[in-house]
Design a protein around this motif. Structure first.
Motif, PDB file in Angstrom:
ATOM      1  N   ASN A  56       0.803  -1.223   0.000  1.00 55.48           N
ATOM      2  CA  ASN A  56       0.000   0.000   0.000  1.00 55.48           C
ATOM      3  C   ASN A  56       0.833   1.268   0.000  1.00 55.48           C
ATOM      4  O   ASN A  56       0.372   2.327  -0.436  1.00 55.48           O
ATOM      5  N   SER A  57       2.054   1.191   0.514  1.00 57.14           N
ATOM      6  CA  SER A  57       2.894   2.385   0.576  1.00 57.14           C
ATOM      7  C   SER A  57       4.335   1.968   0.825  1.00 57.14           C
ATOM      8  O   SER A  57       4.594   0.941   1.455  1.00 57.14           O
ATOM      9  N   VAL A  58       5.260   2.794   0.307  1.00 56.29           N
ATOM     10  CA  VAL A  58       6.670   2.693   0.664  1.00 56.29           C
ATOM     11  C   VAL A  58       7.017   3.978   1.406  1.00 56.29           C
ATOM     12  O   VAL A  58       6.585   5.069   1.017  1.00 56.29           O
ATOM     13  N   VAL A  59       7.782   3.869   2.473  1.00 58.55           N
ATOM     14  CA  VAL A  59       8.228   5.047   3.217  1.00 58.55           C
ATOM     15  C   VAL A  59       9.748   4.983   3.328  1.00 58.55           C
ATOM     16  O   VAL A  59      10.312   3.925   3.606  1.00 58.55           O
ATOM     17  N   LEU A  60      10.422   6.110   3.067  1.00 60.10           N
ATOM     18  CA  LEU A  60      11.877   6.127   2.926  1.00 60.10           C
ATOM     19  C   LEU A  60      12.553   6.842   4.087  1.00 60.10           C
ATOM     20  O   LEU A  60      12.113   7.911   4.511  1.00 60.10           O
ATOM     21  N   ARG A  80       2.115   0.412  -7.371  1.00 58.81           N
ATOM     22  CA  ARG A  80       1.402   1.526  -7.990  1.00 58.81           C
ATOM     23  C   ARG A  80       0.969   2.590  -6.989  1.00 58.81           C
ATOM     24  O   ARG A  80       0.154   3.452  -7.331  1.00 58.81           O
ATOM     25  N   ASN A  81       1.505   2.589  -5.784  1.00 63.50           N
ATOM     26  CA  ASN A  81       1.062   3.528  -4.760  1.00 63.50           C
ATOM     27  C   ASN A  81       2.154   4.555  -4.455  1.00 63.50           C
ATOM     28  O   ASN A  81       3.122   4.684  -5.190  1.00 63.50           O
ATOM     29  N   LYS A  82       1.982   5.303  -3.355  1.00 66.33           N
ATOM     30  CA  LYS A  82       2.869   6.414  -3.054  1.00 66.33           C
ATOM     31  C   LYS A  82       4.134   5.958  -2.317  1.00 66.33           C
ATOM     32  O   LYS A  82       4.113   5.008  -1.531  1.00 66.33           O
ATOM     33  N   VAL A  83       5.228   6.705  -2.582  1.00 71.31           N
ATOM     34  CA  VAL A  83       6.482   6.543  -1.870  1.00 71.31           C
ATOM     35  C   VAL A  83       6.658   7.804  -1.025  1.00 71.31           C
ATOM     36  O   VAL A  83       6.888   8.887  -1.558  1.00 71.31           O
ATOM     37  N   VAL A  84       6.527   7.683   0.289  1.00 73.46           N
ATOM     38  CA  VAL A  84       6.480   8.829   1.185  1.00 73.46           C
ATOM     39  C   VAL A  84       7.882   9.130   1.711  1.00 73.46           C
ATOM     40  O   VAL A  84       8.599   8.225   2.155  1.00 73.46           O
ATOM     41  N   CYS A  85       8.249  10.410   1.676  1.00 77.60           N
ATOM     42  CA  CYS A  85       9.584  10.823   2.097  1.00 77.60           C
ATOM     43  C   CYS A  85       9.562  12.318   2.418  1.00 77.60           C
ATOM     44  O   CYS A  85       8.547  12.989   2.197  1.00 77.60           O
ATOM     45  N   LEU A 138       6.836   9.483  -5.844  1.00 76.83           N
ATOM     46  CA  LEU A 138       7.358  10.142  -4.643  1.00 76.83           C
ATOM     47  C   LEU A 138       6.391  11.198  -4.118  1.00 76.83           C
ATOM     48  O   LEU A 138       5.910  12.048  -4.874  1.00 76.83           O
ATOM     49  N   LYS A 139       6.112  11.161  -2.831  1.00 74.05           N
ATOM     50  CA  LYS A 139       5.237  12.144  -2.185  1.00 74.05           C
ATOM     51  C   LYS A 139       5.974  12.720  -0.981  1.00 74.05           C
ATOM     52  O   LYS A 139       6.328  11.992  -0.049  1.00 74.05           O
ATOM     53  N   ALA A 140       6.204  14.034  -0.993  1.00 74.17           N
ATOM     54  CA  ALA A 140       6.963  14.688   0.070  1.00 74.17           C
ATOM     55  C   ALA A 140       6.051  15.129   1.207  1.00 74.17           C
ATOM     56  O   ALA A 140       4.994  15.720   0.975  1.00 74.17           O
ATOM     57  N   VAL A 141       6.477  14.832   2.431  1.00 77.06           N
ATOM     58  CA  VAL A 141       5.777  15.295   3.630  1.00 77.06           C
ATOM     59  C   VAL A 141       6.821  15.854   4.601  1.00 77.06           C
ATOM     60  O   VAL A 141       7.960  15.384   4.631  1.00 77.06           O
TER      61      VAL A 141
END
Length: 462
Positions: A56-60, A80-85, A138-141
């Motif tokens: 469901n998600s990858v977090v870096l 096919r989902n978001k990579v959170v970093c 890639l999704k930046a937080v």
């Protein structure tokens, strides 16, 4: 019930991948490439035991290739989902993933051209289009804010002090009261390291996943400016060129910044510095964008432009100009990547500079087993480059103060005030290092420690 399975950085340093499952959620912490020994590199080609499409998600934790470098292949395989970093990690990852794809293609093309591979043709693990597809995920937080990945898994980032944008990841499984808390150390940085702030204190957790890269040893207690000045002056007394294999992102910027500080103070002569890495040049723009994350307390240079500025610094992008550096005579410094000398332009400089005893190769930081950097660190007489055995006659020196990894005592300092977790998993270390650090945590802090191996799976909580 929550579960964690170790698909990388377990029993070895590289290939970081930890799969956390809770409720209907599957989250992969890091998606790194195995590097170093051939038996490890071959794992990159082995099909993962789980379906990428079900994650469901990858977090870096951060942007180094051993933590993000498998992402393009993971996307090709169905993710096919978001990579959170963090924002800085997102920008650095764009550079590193495209560069990784380019290097793999270049190395495969070279092997095919020289007929050095047993495969016909040799193929890269992924290509630039795969890298671009991964970048779109890639999704930046920002740091410090809780984010729901998929119920019941939430995460937030804390500064790990290892690299621009690097983090430890605090995770909560919120299908119980109180939540189950898991802390992933990522790569813990050093205290008082140039450019980076100290690692943040670890928050309380039920389970700790802690790196152990330097778990069995400490860095020498040396002032980095003193030791770098001594190494540079000694190298130039030999009359040759100093070649520094530096990671394009982070280490290169640290080195040039410190060299400029020393020159400004009159502690070393002024000399030309050639940064032979298009990616390092591009990374500098990102460093400037996130200049609020820099600790530039070592000198009086004005941030942020001082990191790579100066009339004596040449930023080399063009391949032809890179080849012209073969004719450069000392005193001069050539900084090129990759840091462990596994690929890239550094290999051509090594072929040119290693046979000459007037030259110096300066190693900085950790060198994984099986890399050319480790071979030279261990005093090998020859290193193999592009199918040739190149004699090592140049002086081999090191500057450990530029390591981005906390030493054993620094790791223990980082964990000193952490309430004892239920269990601590020791990862991201070679076997001796992991075992030594696990014993230290048991003896000094009474931590319950486990050293997982690749594929090991553990239930978390009751």
């Amino acid at each position: 019930m929550a579960r964690i399975t170790f698909y990388g950085a377990a029993g070895t340093v590289t290939g970081s991948k930890y799969l956390v499952e809770a409720g209907k959620a599957k989250v992969l912490v890091d998606c790194g490439l195995f590097q170093g020994l051939k038996k490890l590199r071959e794992l990159n080609w082995k099909k993962l035991p789980f379906d990428a499409a079900t994650v469901n998600s990858v977090v870096l934790t951060h942007a180094h290739i051993d933590h993000i470098g498998f992402l393009p292949r993971f996307v090709r395989d169905g993710f096919r989902n978001k990579v959170v970093c963090t924002p800085a990690t997102k920008e650095l990852a764009k550079l590193l993933l495209l560069d990784s794809a380019k290097n793999q293609k270049r190395d495969a093309d070279y092997l095919n051209r020289k007929k050095l591979s047993k495969h016909s043709p040799a193929l890269p693990l992924y290509n630039a289009e795969d890298a671009r597809r991964a970048i779109k995920r890639l999704k930046a937080v920002p740091r410090g804010e809780w984010r729901e990945l998929l119920d019941p898994i939430w995460v937030r980032f804390h500064d790990a002090g290892h690299l621009l944008g690097s983090n430890m990841i605090e995770m909560e499984i919120r299908d119980r009261d109180p939540p189950l808390r898991i802390l992933f150390s990522g790569d813990v940085g050093r205290y008082d390291a140039p450019l980076y702030f100290d690692p943040a204190p670890p928050p309380p957790c039920d389970y700790l996943i802690c790196e152990s890269t330097y778990g069995d040893r400490d860095h020498p207690q040396e002032d980095i400016l003193d030791i770098l000045a001594e190494r540079v002056n000694k190298a130039f007394q030999r009359g040759g060129v100093m070649l520094f294999a530096a990671f394009a992102v982070g280490r290169s910027q640290q080195l040039i910044y410190l060299l400029q500080v020393l020159m400004h103070a009159g502690r070393i002569p002024r000399f030309p510095i050639f940064l032979d890495s298009p990616m390092a040049v591009d990374a500098t723009k990102i460093f400037r964008t996130f200049s609020q994350d820099h600790d530039l307390s070592e000198g009086q240079l004005s941030p942020p432009s001082s990191v790579l500025d100066g009339p004596n610094v040449e930023l080399v992008r063009d391949h032809e100009r890179s080849k012209q550096l073969n004719r450069v005579t000392g005193p001069a410094v050539i900084i090129s990547s990759s840091g462990m000398m596994t690929g890239g332009r550094i290999l051509f400089h090594l072929k040119r500079r290693l046979p000459d005893p007037k030259n110096t190769v300066l190693l900085g930081g950790y060198m994984a087993a099986g890399t050319r950097g480790r071979d030279m660190q261990e005093g090998r007489s020859f290193v193999r480059i592009h199918g040739q055995d190149i004699p090592v006659r140049a002086a081999i020196d090191s500057v450990s103060g530029l390591s981005g990894h906390a030493g054993r005592s620094e790791l223990l300092r980082w964990l000193k005030d952490l309430p004892k977790p239920k269990q601590t998993f020791i990862t991201h270390g070679e076997p001796d290092s992991a075992a030594s650090f696990a014993a230290a945590l048991r003896d000094q802090y009474q931590f319950d420690t486990v050293i997982p191996q690749l594929g090991d799976s553990f239930e978390l909580g009751e």
